[in-house]
Design an enzyme around this catalytic site. Structure first.
Site, PDB file in Angstrom:
ATOM      1  N   LYS A   3     -56.352  29.835   1.496  1.00 16.59           N
ATOM      2  CA  LYS A   3     -55.593  28.936   2.367  1.00 16.59           C
ATOM      3  C   LYS A   3     -54.245  29.574   2.723  1.00 16.59           C
ATOM      4  CE  LYS A   3     -52.822  25.455   1.721  1.00 16.59           C
ATOM      5  NZ  LYS A   3     -51.958  25.629   2.891  1.00 16.59           N
ATOM      6  N   CYS A  42     -38.877  37.093   0.130  1.00 20.81           N
ATOM      7  CA  CYS A  42     -38.605  36.770  -1.281  1.00 20.81           C
ATOM      8  C   CYS A  42     -37.776  37.857  -1.938  1.00 20.81           C
ATOM      9  CB  CYS A  42     -39.918  36.582  -2.019  1.00 20.81           C
ATOM     10  SG  CYS A  42     -41.016  37.991  -1.814  1.00 20.81           S
TER      11      CYS A  42
HETATM   12  P1  NAD Z   1     -44.657  26.590  -0.821  1.00 21.56           P
HETATM   13  O1  NAD Z   1     -44.689  26.643  -2.294  1.00 21.56           O
HETATM   14  O2  NAD Z   1     -44.166  25.366  -0.173  1.00 21.56           O
HETATM   15  O3  NAD Z   1     -46.105  26.856  -0.213  1.00 21.56           O
HETATM   16  C1  NAD Z   1     -46.856  28.003  -0.502  1.00 21.56           C
HETATM   17  C2  NAD Z   1     -48.323  27.710  -0.294  1.00 21.56           C
HETATM   18  O4  NAD Z   1     -48.727  26.754  -1.263  1.00 21.56           O
HETATM   19  C3  NAD Z   1     -48.659  27.086   1.051  1.00 21.56           C
HETATM   20  O5  NAD Z   1     -49.886  27.588   1.507  1.00 21.56           O
HETATM   21  C4  NAD Z   1     -48.768  25.621   0.731  1.00 21.56           C
HETATM   22  O6  NAD Z   1     -49.609  24.905   1.611  1.00 21.56           O
HETATM   23  C5  NAD Z   1     -49.387  25.674  -0.650  1.00 21.56           C
HETATM   24  N1  NAD Z   1     -49.195  24.479  -1.478  1.00 21.56           N
HETATM   25  C6  NAD Z   1     -48.190  23.575  -1.449  1.00 21.56           C
HETATM   26  N2  NAD Z   1     -48.402  22.584  -2.347  1.00 21.56           N
HETATM   27  C7  NAD Z   1     -49.564  22.883  -2.973  1.00 21.56           C
HETATM   28  C8  NAD Z   1     -50.324  22.263  -3.997  1.00 21.56           C
HETATM   29  N3  NAD Z   1     -49.942  21.120  -4.554  1.00 21.56           N
HETATM   30  N4  NAD Z   1     -51.467  22.850  -4.397  1.00 21.56           N
HETATM   31  C9  NAD Z   1     -51.868  24.015  -3.853  1.00 21.56           C
HETATM   32  N5  NAD Z   1     -51.216  24.628  -2.858  1.00 21.56           N
HETATM   33  C10 NAD Z   1     -50.062  24.090  -2.429  1.00 21.56           C
HETATM   34  O7  NAD Z   1     -43.814  27.859  -0.382  1.00 21.56           O
HETATM   35  P2  NAD Z   1     -43.383  28.260   1.096  1.00 21.56           P
HETATM   36  O8  NAD Z   1     -42.264  27.372   1.510  1.00 21.56           O
HETATM   37  O9  NAD Z   1     -44.583  28.388   1.956  1.00 21.56           O
HETATM   38  O10 NAD Z   1     -42.842  29.736   0.855  1.00 21.56           O
HETATM   39  C11 NAD Z   1     -41.541  30.046   0.492  1.00 21.56           C
HETATM   40  C12 NAD Z   1     -41.455  30.370  -0.975  1.00 21.56           C
HETATM   41  O11 NAD Z   1     -42.335  31.432  -1.302  1.00 21.56           O
HETATM   42  C13 NAD Z   1     -40.085  30.854  -1.404  1.00 21.56           C
HETATM   43  O12 NAD Z   1     -39.738  30.247  -2.613  1.00 21.56           O
HETATM   44  C14 NAD Z   1     -40.274  32.347  -1.606  1.00 21.56           C
HETATM   45  O13 NAD Z   1     -39.383  32.958  -2.507  1.00 21.56           O
HETATM   46  C15 NAD Z   1     -41.666  32.392  -2.112  1.00 21.56           C
HETATM   47  N6  NAD Z   1     -42.237  33.713  -1.931  1.00 21.56           N
HETATM   48  C16 NAD Z   1     -42.435  34.478  -3.047  1.00 21.56           C
HETATM   49  C17 NAD Z   1     -42.944  35.756  -2.915  1.00 21.56           C
HETATM   50  C18 NAD Z   1     -43.199  36.628  -4.115  1.00 21.56           C
HETATM   51  O14 NAD Z   1     -43.874  37.630  -3.972  1.00 21.56           O
HETATM   52  N7  NAD Z   1     -42.697  36.287  -5.286  1.00 21.56           N
HETATM   53  C19 NAD Z   1     -43.267  36.244  -1.642  1.00 21.56           C
HETATM   54  C20 NAD Z   1     -43.033  35.432  -0.534  1.00 21.56           C
HETATM   55  C21 NAD Z   1     -42.525  34.162  -0.688  1.00 21.56           C
END
Ligand code: NAD
Length: 480
Positions: A173, A282
């Site tokens: 997803k 990130c």
């Molecule tokens: P998010 O956690 O809101 O969403 C990430 C993904 O998880 C999306 O596809 C979302 O639909 C899904 N999701 C949300 N709730 C869920 C649930 N209950 N169960 C399963 N899936 C669920 O994050 P975002 O706003 O899309 O991304 C930004 C964040 O990602 C920032 O905190 C950033 O630092 C982090 N990030 C980390 C890395 C890394 O490699 N560590 C890389 C890129 C981004």
């Protein structure tokens, strides 16, 4: 235009018939509809992945590798189209999508197509016990991959490529905020000859479609990249089911700048590490600590350079495009306000930018906040936008204490020419990645991931192939 699911090698509508709006950040307008899938679609995707597993996991390494290479080539061949789609969907400058996002998506498939041909496991001879152990590394079965919006196709492919290379089948997803390029990938998978069901792409909201993946008892491993809070929630759901989990979460990465650094190079790279992709990487360095003696000069030169950055429509020659969404714009603005309330000084930026002709777009000035207490909230919480803080430090010990004085531990950047100091800090800093005199310098063979609230597990290279396989020890006793 409708962004449909890709299940069993075919595009299909969500069973519930629900769709949600997809916005173009550059102008704030709805430009497509996204499948708002639920557990029924996840179940369908799971069934098709399960049916494909036996055949795919028994497909020769050469054949898997050949198909992955074909996907890589087709991504490259579609560079312009995919880059345009990514820029439109995410708000990032088209030039960045062309130079970084899409080439990296292609490189991910190429890298794991090659890596799987070199992946091997260990053997341990138990001398004196007349036995030989070897480790069998088997694909897990159906696995789940969930990715965020900041580097949409780049991070989506970073997960799905090793998962399928290792012989698993996948329910994936992408973020509902930026689903377009994962949708377009479906056509490429079909053209590359990936058998139906090997990679199923389901769109929808996290708490609905994402949650259904995490909760599904048949999906044995979850590779997740996203926010720390979401990661916590995922772990709470998946851990009691004993699923394998890889969590790549948020960061608040420090830049430690010492007076003996290569100043011009540091300044140029620090502007990039602060504001590339509107600060929505990130790995961006969002807390900048500078040695006291250099601080006044750095502050003046850095602010001057940041002021010269061009914010505008992502299709134009700009340094910053739009941030990803209206709620995200509001979140970042609220942190800028908080920074002021906490006693920080806004040295430049701080407001929404209006771009002529695209007045409803989500544009933000690159913002530098001088803070006086490294424990203030803007210095502790992930903002994930074009906002950085700057602050001086006294000496190496003070720099290190400030760098580590945060709950996150993803990456860090050190600027100095002193090799002894480089080694001392590298060993003591609490981060999964340390860049010295460089930033976002990536070799895909290296382990990638964070410590503390930045996650659990490592991606990249053979680490990813180890995550997506289960190790089984076979012990054979023999007679002399
Ligand atoms: P998010 O956690 O809101 O969403 C990430 C993904 O998880 C999306 O596809 C979302 O639909 C899904 N999701 C949300 N709730 C869920 C649930 N209950 N169960 C399963 N899936 C669920 O994050 P975002 O706003 O899309 O991304 C930004 C964040 O990602 C920032 O905190 C950033 O630092 C982090 N990030 C980390 C890395 C890394 O490699 N560590 C890389 C890129 C981004």
């Amino acid at each position: 235009m409708k962004i449909q699911n890709y299940i069993n090698g075919e595009y299909c509508d969500p069973v519930n018939g629900n769709w949600m709006d997809n916005y173009e950040p550059a102008n704030g307008k709805v430009y497509s509809q996204i499948a708002n899938s639920d557990s029924t679609d996840i179940e369908n995707a799971y069934e098709s992945a399960k049916a494909a597993f036996s055949s795919w996991s028994n497909t020769t390494i050469e054949e898997r590798s050949r198909i992955l290479l074909k996907v890589s080539e087709l991504i490259e061949a579609n560079l312009d189209r995919l880059a345009q789609a990514e820029s439109k969907d995410n708000g990032k400058p088209l030039s960045l999508a062309k130079k970084v996002d899409i080439p990296r998506a292609s490189a991910n498939f190429r890298f794991f197509a090659n890596a799987i041909t070199q992946f091997s496991s260990e053997a341990h001879e138990s001398v004196g016990l007349n036995s030989m152990n070897f480790t069998l590394r088997q694909p897990i079965g159906v696995v789940g991959c969930i990715s965020p919006w900041n580097l949409p196709l780049y991070l989506f492919t970073w997960k799905v490529a090793p998962a399928i290379a290792a012989g698993n089948t996948v329910v994936a997803k992408p973020s509902e905020v930026t689903p377009m390029t994962a949708y377009l990938l479906g056509e490429i998978l079909t053209e590359a000859g990936l058998p139906p069901g090997v990679l199923n792409i389901v769109h929808g909201e996290g708490p609905l479609a994402g949650q259904a993946i995490v909760e599904h008892p048949g999906i044995k491993a979850i590779s997740f990249t996203g926010g720390t809070k979401t990661g916590e929630h995922l772990a709470r759901t998946a851990a009691p089911m004993f699923k394998k989990l890889s969590l790549e979460l948020g960061g608040k990465n420090p830049n430690l700048i010492f007076a003996d650094c290569n100043y011009e190079e540091m300044l140029k790279v620090t502007v990039r590490s602060s504001f590339a992709n509107q600060g929505q990487i990130c790995l961006c360095g969002s807390r900048i600590f500078v040695e006291e003696s250099l601080y006044p000069k750095f502050k003046k030169d850095f602010v001057e350079k940041v002021k010269s950055l061009k914010v505008g429509h992502p299709s134009k020659e700009v340094n910053l495009g739009a941030v990803v969404s209206q709620p995200h714009l509001e979140k970042v603005l609220s942190y800028i306000q908080l920074g002021e309330e906490e006693g920080g000084k806004i040295l430049c930026g701080g407001s929404r930018t209006i771009v002529e002709g695209f007045e409803e777009g989500y544009y933000l000035e690159p913002t530098v906040i001088e803070v006086f207490d490294d424990q203030c909230r803007v210095n502790q919480e992930e903002i994930f936008g074009p906002v950085v803080t700057i602050m001086p430090f006294k000496d190496e010990a003070d720099a290190l204490a400030k760098a580590n004085g945060v709950k996150y531990g993803l990456s860090s950047t050190i600027w100095t020419k002193d090799m002894d100091r480089i080694m001392r800090i590298s060993k003591s800093i609490e981060a999964g990645i340390v860049w010295v005199n460089t930033w976002l310098n990536r070799d895909l063979r290296t382990p990638f991931g964070g410590v503390k609230a930045s996650g659990v597990g490592r991606e990249g290279g053979f680490e990813a192939l180890r995550f997506f396989t289960e190790a089984k020890n076979i012990c054979i006793k023999y007679e002399h």
